[in-house]
Design a protein around this motif. Structure first.
Motif, mmCIF file in Angstrom:
data_model
loop_
_atom_site.group_PDB
_atom_site.id
_atom_site.type_symbol
_atom_site.label_atom_id
_atom_site.label_comp_id
_atom_site.label_asym_id
_atom_site.label_seq_id
_atom_site.Cartn_x
_atom_site.Cartn_y
_atom_site.Cartn_z
ATOM 1 N N UNK A 65 64.623 94.217 68.111
ATOM 2 C CA UNK A 65 63.873 95.022 66.592
ATOM 3 C C UNK A 65 64.145 95.762 65.413
ATOM 4 N N UNK A 66 64.868 96.315 65.760
ATOM 5 C CA UNK A 66 65.670 97.306 64.229
ATOM 6 C C UNK A 66 66.633 96.107 64.101
ATOM 7 N N UNK A 67 67.901 95.665 64.435
ATOM 8 C CA UNK A 67 68.979 94.190 64.363
ATOM 9 C C UNK A 67 68.881 93.589 65.080
ATOM 10 N N UNK A 68 69.428 92.323 64.486
ATOM 11 C CA UNK A 68 69.699 91.297 66.114
ATOM 12 C C UNK A 68 70.883 91.980 66.646
ATOM 13 N N UNK A 69 70.119 91.741 67.932
ATOM 14 C CA UNK A 69 71.345 91.907 69.518
ATOM 15 C C UNK A 69 71.963 91.372 69.894
ATOM 16 N N UNK A 70 72.648 90.885 70.190
ATOM 17 C CA UNK A 70 73.415 89.831 71.145
ATOM 18 C C UNK A 70 74.277 89.950 71.623
ATOM 19 N N UNK A 71 74.622 89.686 73.089
ATOM 20 C CA UNK A 71 74.755 90.293 75.046
ATOM 21 C C UNK A 71 76.122 88.672 75.111
ATOM 22 N N UNK A 72 77.492 89.096 74.735
ATOM 23 C CA UNK A 72 78.746 88.094 75.074
ATOM 24 C C UNK A 72 78.590 88.179 77.108
ATOM 25 N N UNK A 73 78.130 87.243 77.717
ATOM 26 C CA UNK A 73 78.850 87.006 78.993
ATOM 27 C C UNK A 73 79.987 86.683 79.096
ATOM 28 N N UNK A 74 81.024 87.360 80.539
ATOM 29 C CA UNK A 74 82.178 86.394 80.590
ATOM 30 C C UNK A 74 82.525 85.657 82.100
ATOM 31 N N UNK A 75 81.066 84.541 81.495
ATOM 32 C CA UNK A 75 81.017 84.058 83.298
ATOM 33 C C UNK A 75 82.628 82.725 83.861
ATOM 34 N N UNK A 76 83.006 82.674 82.725
ATOM 35 C CA UNK A 76 84.791 82.098 82.598
ATOM 36 C C UNK A 76 84.985 80.661 83.219
ATOM 37 N N UNK A 77 83.682 80.602 84.476
ATOM 38 C CA UNK A 77 83.935 79.735 85.313
ATOM 39 C C UNK A 77 82.999 79.185 86.163
ATOM 40 N N UNK A 78 82.354 78.812 86.049
ATOM 41 C CA UNK A 78 81.584 78.259 87.640
ATOM 42 C C UNK A 78 81.765 78.218 89.030
ATOM 43 N N UNK A 79 82.864 77.611 89.318
ATOM 44 C CA UNK A 79 83.218 77.501 90.376
ATOM 45 C C UNK A 79 83.904 79.128 91.203
ATOM 46 N N UNK A 80 82.799 78.878 92.628
ATOM 47 C CA UNK A 80 83.962 80.091 93.128
ATOM 48 C C UNK A 80 85.328 79.904 93.524
ATOM 49 N N UNK A 81 86.025 79.201 93.297
ATOM 50 C CA UNK A 81 87.396 79.516 94.138
ATOM 51 C C UNK A 81 87.793 80.055 92.590
ATOM 52 N N UNK A 82 88.153 79.154 91.712
ATOM 53 C CA UNK A 82 88.670 80.143 90.828
ATOM 54 C C UNK A 82 87.851 81.367 90.354
ATOM 55 N N UNK A 83 86.395 81.006 90.806
ATOM 56 C CA UNK A 83 85.866 82.793 90.061
ATOM 57 C C UNK A 83 87.006 83.999 90.957
ATOM 58 N N UNK A 84 87.155 83.670 92.334
ATOM 59 C CA UNK A 84 87.544 84.195 93.522
ATOM 60 C C UNK A 84 89.657 84.393 93.134
ATOM 61 N N UNK A 85 90.016 83.445 92.389
ATOM 62 C CA UNK A 85 91.000 83.911 92.171
ATOM 63 C C UNK A 85 91.802 84.313 90.924
ATOM 64 N N UNK A 86 90.529 83.959 89.947
ATOM 65 C CA UNK A 86 91.087 84.909 88.764
ATOM 66 C C UNK A 86 90.319 86.684 89.209
ATOM 67 N N UNK A 87 89.310 86.271 90.130
ATOM 68 C CA UNK A 87 89.022 88.490 90.290
ATOM 69 C C UNK A 87 87.770 88.935 89.815
ATOM 70 N N UNK A 88 87.213 88.272 89.618
ATOM 71 C CA UNK A 88 86.204 87.666 88.250
ATOM 72 C C UNK A 88 84.421 88.505 89.203
ATOM 73 N N UNK A 89 84.873 89.404 90.267
ATOM 74 C CA UNK A 89 84.243 90.155 91.111
ATOM 75 C C UNK A 89 83.045 89.586 91.494
ATOM 76 N N UNK A 90 81.978 88.683 91.058
ATOM 77 C CA UNK A 90 81.033 88.863 90.818
ATOM 78 C C UNK A 90 79.990 86.922 91.419
ATOM 79 N N UNK A 91 79.328 86.759 92.133
ATOM 80 C CA UNK A 91 79.080 85.687 92.568
ATOM 81 C C UNK A 91 77.840 84.856 91.592
ATOM 82 N N UNK A 92 77.729 83.856 91.224
ATOM 83 C CA UNK A 92 77.200 82.844 90.287
ATOM 84 C C UNK A 92 76.105 83.533 90.403
#
Length: 303
Positions: free
Chosen positions: A136-163
């Motif tokens: 409400x003071x100035x615009x705020x953006x949030x950037x989220x590192x999803x990288x991929x929706x595929x759980x096999x890839x997420x496990x390989x890159x050690x993302x550490x959370x599920x979709x």
């Protein structure tokens, strides 16, 4: 005009002037590094926690902003900047600490927007309430590192959370009307073109306002580098990357802001692909291909 909705176009529409980002370091860690869920971070992440271009954490936020302005002074004479908390996970701290840090950035007279890079598993209602107040003071953006929706890839890159963790955070951010940018990596090991396009299609429908498209870089002193050197995977050629990027742009809704087409790793750390180090040539190649192939953002988008 670019054949896609670029960040530059969006910023000119919103702020009516050229804007530059200043990358900041909030001196935070990451649950994927401090032992909460892991110790070595994501497999591709450098020692700097994706903040190799960020400010010096020993400096105050104001001092980092001033140092960033000085670095940009040779090419930018304006007075409008985005304060970009880039290094590591920038909501991985108590709300009281975050409020002090972010409020100091927003209080700087030359800062017109705050952008916070973080993980969806490091957001809760209290932190989102803080970001909403600051929005409400100035615009705020949030950037989220999803990288991929595929759980096999997420496990390989050690993302550490599920979709579903990402989806929960996106729902909270959308409820709070906070602009969200989602990061996607193109060229992850063992992902087919169809898998890559599935991730792009998902991001286009998830409620995000922007997307950052990132070529997979292999950086020194990462576990990904060891796999690359052992022949576990190959990196994309410029021709392959260009082709996939054109297909992605056609899938994205025309109102989704494309914040980045490729990204570039620190040259002193880059192992592969070496063609990515010539950013000017890469961007020229991409834009020429878009024009030659009549690429239009959203031409293949389906809600």
């Amino acid at each position: 005009m670019a054949p896609y909705y670029s960040l530059n176009q969006y910023l000119l529409e919103k702020f009516h002037t050229k804007i530059y980002k200043i990358a900041l370091n909030g001196n935070m860690s990451c649950p994927n590094r401090d032992g909460s869920i892991g110790h070595n971070g994501c497999i591709f992440c450098s020692k700097g926690g994706s903040g190799d271009f960020a400010g010096e954490p020993s400096l105050t936020v104001t001092e980092q902003i001033e140092a960033g302005k000085q670095k940009l002074s040779g090419k930018y004479k304006g007075r409008s900047y985005i304060a970009y908390f880039q290094a590591y996970t920038n909501t991985y701290a108590p709300v009281s600490y975050l409020e002090k840090l972010f409020a100091e950035a927003l209080a700087h007279p030359d800062v017109v927007c705050l952008s916070v890079a973080t993980r969806p598993d490091c957001l809760d209602r209290d932190k989102i309430a803080l970001l909403s107040r600051l929005n409400k003071i100035k615009p705020v953006w949030v950037e989220l590192g999803l990288q991929t929706i595929h759980e096999s890839s997420a496990a390989y890159i050690r993302r550490g959370y599920a979709l579903p963790v990402f989806e929960h955070a996106m729902n909270l951010l959308n409820e709070a009307a906070i602009e969200t940018i989602v990061h996607m990596i193109i060229g992850l090991p063992h992902e087919s073109e169809a898998m890559i396009l599935d991730t792009a299609r998902y991001i286009g429908r998830c409620g995000a306002k922007g997307i950052k498209l990132q070529l997979l870089h292999v950086l020194k002193n990462t576990d990904l580098a060891a796999d690359y050197e052992n022949g576990v995977f190959n990196v994309l050629s410029l021709e392959e990357y260009t082709h996939i990027l054109m297909e992605i742009i056609k899938l994205l809704p025309e109102e989704l802001v494309i914040h980045r087409l490729t990204g570039d790793g620190a040259k002193k750390l880059l192992i592969a692909p070496l063609w990515s180090a010539d950013k000017k040539n890469v961007l020229n190649t991409l834009n020429n291909a878009f024009i030659a192939n009549n690429i239009t953002q959203g031409s293949n988008f389906t809600p």
